[in-house]
Design an enzyme around this catalytic site. Sequence first.
Site, PDB file in Angstrom:
ATOM      1  N   ASN A   1     -51.042   2.883  35.195  1.00 11.32           N
ATOM      2  CA  ASN A   1     -51.153   4.012  36.015  1.00 11.32           C
ATOM      3  C   ASN A   1     -51.878   4.881  34.905  1.00 11.32           C
ATOM      4  OD1 ASN A   1     -49.827   3.765  38.025  1.00 11.32           O
ATOM      5  ND2 ASN A   1     -48.305   2.946  36.915  1.00 11.32           N
TER       6      ASN A   1
ATOM      7  N   HIS B   1     -39.037   6.351  44.967  1.00  7.71           N
ATOM      8  CA  HIS B   1     -39.133   5.244  43.610  1.00  7.71           C
ATOM      9  C   HIS B   1     -38.025   4.970  43.601  1.00  7.71           C
ATOM     10  CE1 HIS B   1     -38.931   4.409  39.305  1.00  7.71           C
ATOM     11  NE2 HIS B   1     -40.077   4.125  40.045  1.00  7.71           N
TER      12      HIS B   1
ATOM     13  N   GLU C   1     -41.805  12.387  47.290  1.00  9.96           N
ATOM     14  CA  GLU C   1     -42.468  12.140  46.504  1.00  9.96           C
ATOM     15  C   GLU C   1     -44.152  12.604  46.624  1.00  9.96           C
ATOM     16  OE1 GLU C   1     -43.743   7.613  45.192  1.00  9.96           O
ATOM     17  OE2 GLU C   1     -41.634   7.732  44.865  1.00  9.96           O
TER      18      GLU C   1
ATOM     19  N   SER D   1     -45.772   5.784  44.880  1.00  9.61           N
ATOM     20  CA  SER D   1     -45.896   5.172  43.943  1.00  9.61           C
ATOM     21  C   SER D   1     -47.068   3.151  44.450  1.00  9.61           C
ATOM     22  CB  SER D   1     -44.953   4.608  43.208  1.00  9.61           C
ATOM     23  OG  SER D   1     -43.677   3.783  43.970  1.00  9.61           O
TER      24      SER D   1
ATOM     25  N   ASP E   1     -41.301  14.585  43.315  1.00  7.91           N
ATOM     26  CA  ASP E   1     -42.203  13.286  42.181  1.00  7.91           C
ATOM     27  C   ASP E   1     -42.874  13.629  42.725  1.00  7.91           C
ATOM     28  OD1 ASP E   1     -42.599  11.580  40.965  1.00  7.91           O
ATOM     29  OD2 ASP E   1     -40.213  10.588  41.265  1.00  7.91           O
TER      30      ASP E   1
ATOM     31  N   HIS F   1     -47.376  10.437  40.117  1.00  5.85           N
ATOM     32  CA  HIS F   1     -48.563   9.469  40.804  1.00  5.85           C
ATOM     33  C   HIS F   1     -49.915  10.793  40.983  1.00  5.85           C
ATOM     34  CE1 HIS F   1     -47.338   5.665  39.657  1.00  5.85           C
ATOM     35  NE2 HIS F   1     -46.019   6.078  40.590  1.00  5.85           N
TER      36      HIS F   1
ATOM     37  N   LYS G   1     -48.582   8.176  32.919  1.00  8.13           N
ATOM     38  CA  LYS G   1     -48.817   7.938  34.250  1.00  8.13           C
ATOM     39  C   LYS G   1     -50.643   8.394  33.967  1.00  8.13           C
ATOM     40  CE  LYS G   1     -45.938   5.839  37.015  1.00  8.13           C
ATOM     41  NZ  LYS G   1     -44.491   6.438  36.418  1.00  8.13           N
TER      42      LYS G   1
HETATM   43  N1  PMP Z   1     -41.364   7.782  39.556  1.00  5.76           N
HETATM   44  C1  PMP Z   1     -42.339   7.420  40.151  1.00  5.76           C
HETATM   45  C2  PMP Z   1     -42.668   7.907  41.751  1.00  5.76           C
HETATM   46  C3  PMP Z   1     -43.037   6.176  39.581  1.00  5.76           C
HETATM   47  O1  PMP Z   1     -44.143   6.149  39.908  1.00  5.76           O
HETATM   48  C4  PMP Z   1     -42.444   6.547  38.359  1.00  5.76           C
HETATM   49  C5  PMP Z   1     -41.900   5.092  37.856  1.00  5.76           C
HETATM   50  N2  PMP Z   1     -43.046   4.284  37.580  1.00  5.76           N
HETATM   51  C6  PMP Z   1     -41.027   7.108  38.136  1.00  5.76           C
HETATM   52  C7  PMP Z   1     -40.486   7.860  38.477  1.00  5.76           C
HETATM   53  C8  PMP Z   1     -40.082   6.679  36.936  1.00  5.76           C
HETATM   54  O2  PMP Z   1     -41.525   6.851  35.643  1.00  5.76           O
HETATM   55  P1  PMP Z   1     -41.319   6.499  33.917  1.00  5.76           P
HETATM   56  O3  PMP Z   1     -41.925   5.442  33.954  1.00  5.76           O
HETATM   57  O4  PMP Z   1     -41.461   7.380  33.556  1.00  5.76           O
HETATM   58  O5  PMP Z   1     -39.596   6.255  34.100  1.00  5.76           O
END
Ligand code: PMP
Length: 381
Positions: free
Chosen positions: A34, A120, A164, A168, A193, A196, A227
């Site tokens: 990422n 997520h 989101e 993801s 969130d 990405h 990311k």
């Molecule tokens: N939210 C989303 C949409 C994610 O894809 C991710 C991790 N891939 C997270 C939260 C968690 O973030 P972190 O890796 O910093 O714990």
Amino acid sequence: MAFEFITQALRQQQTQSLLRTRAVSNEAINFSANDYLGLSKHPDVIAAWQRGASEHGVGSGGSALVTGYTPAHAALEEKLADITGYESSLLFNSGYSANQALIKALLNKNDLLIQDKLNHASLIEAGVYSPATMKRFKHNDSGHLAQILTHYRPKHANSLVVTEGVFSMDGDMSDLRAISQQCKAHDSWLLVDDAHGFGVLPQGQNSLKQHGLLASDVDLYMATFGKAVGVSGAFVAASKDVIEYLVNFSKPYIYSTAMPAAMALCIDKALTIMLTETWRVVHLNQLICYFKQQCFLRNITLMPSDSAIQPLIIGDASKAIKISQYLASKGLLVKAIRPPTVPQGTSRLRITLSANHSIEDIDLLLTRLQEALNINNGGAS
Ligand code: PMP
């Protein structure tokens, strides 16, 4: 026998651990990370970390409320509030804990939590453990969200909708304008969130700006540093009152060792580069267009996505792994993502593009991908 389920579960999921052992290879061209802007190995970011470690040590020594909060943390929070247009922001050790913190701290028994079906795991899990009533709307379907709000909102004291910015595993963008309108119409808060989307999207490098929205359209904004920023950790941006409330009542914030000051300095540097070396986001988005166009010309059907995440559905999990292994044997790291991370029958190659890639890297991926799909009966092509 106690905990018999551990043996059974391992029998079914063992390949997860096998995949982990193959995850890191310095020689392979990485199409699974990422690290969208290629900042994780930027010499200035590394130097900032090293300088920070020499000056402040490698650990923060305690939680933010004890010894873990320094001027470096405060400056980074101010910068993030500035970049995103919110009054205030707060640092977390990971996006996972930021999401847990928000949902646990803000919602109570008489409240309503409404989440996109494809949110997520960190969001869905927080919702499952929250005393609030949780409902899920069909993926990116603001009409379905409206129905749920109309029916359930009047019966609850507070309401929080969560989506989101860029999903993801599918790479598509949420219909933030319509979702924000629904939230306003039904007196519900909205949390985005943007793990990405932050740093990646061509319009303003975040999902709000991409959709022409302001901080006043989205109550809570969360993004991660693992990311596009290339480091690790996360932040929440919101009003002063919400941030103050989290500092005082959010357990993942209060009871966890703060990120090291050296890391805060390193993230600060990465953000500066993200905003000044704008060729990175431009190049990344050119690569995205090129890759999509070339796949189309070769009859390789990707999922509809304009982001750095370009998934290719294979369907069968073992076939997805075989293709991934073939690509690895050719020096390309393209990991297979399987259930339970994605729904049954939708195992996929989650191809991610980065500003560090060249057109030649993409051409090589296309050639090898086509070979792998042909070997495996045409796969998704
Ligand atoms: N939210 C989303 C949409 C994610 O894809 C991710 C991790 N891939 C997270 C939260 C968690 O973030 P972190 O890796 O910093 O714990």
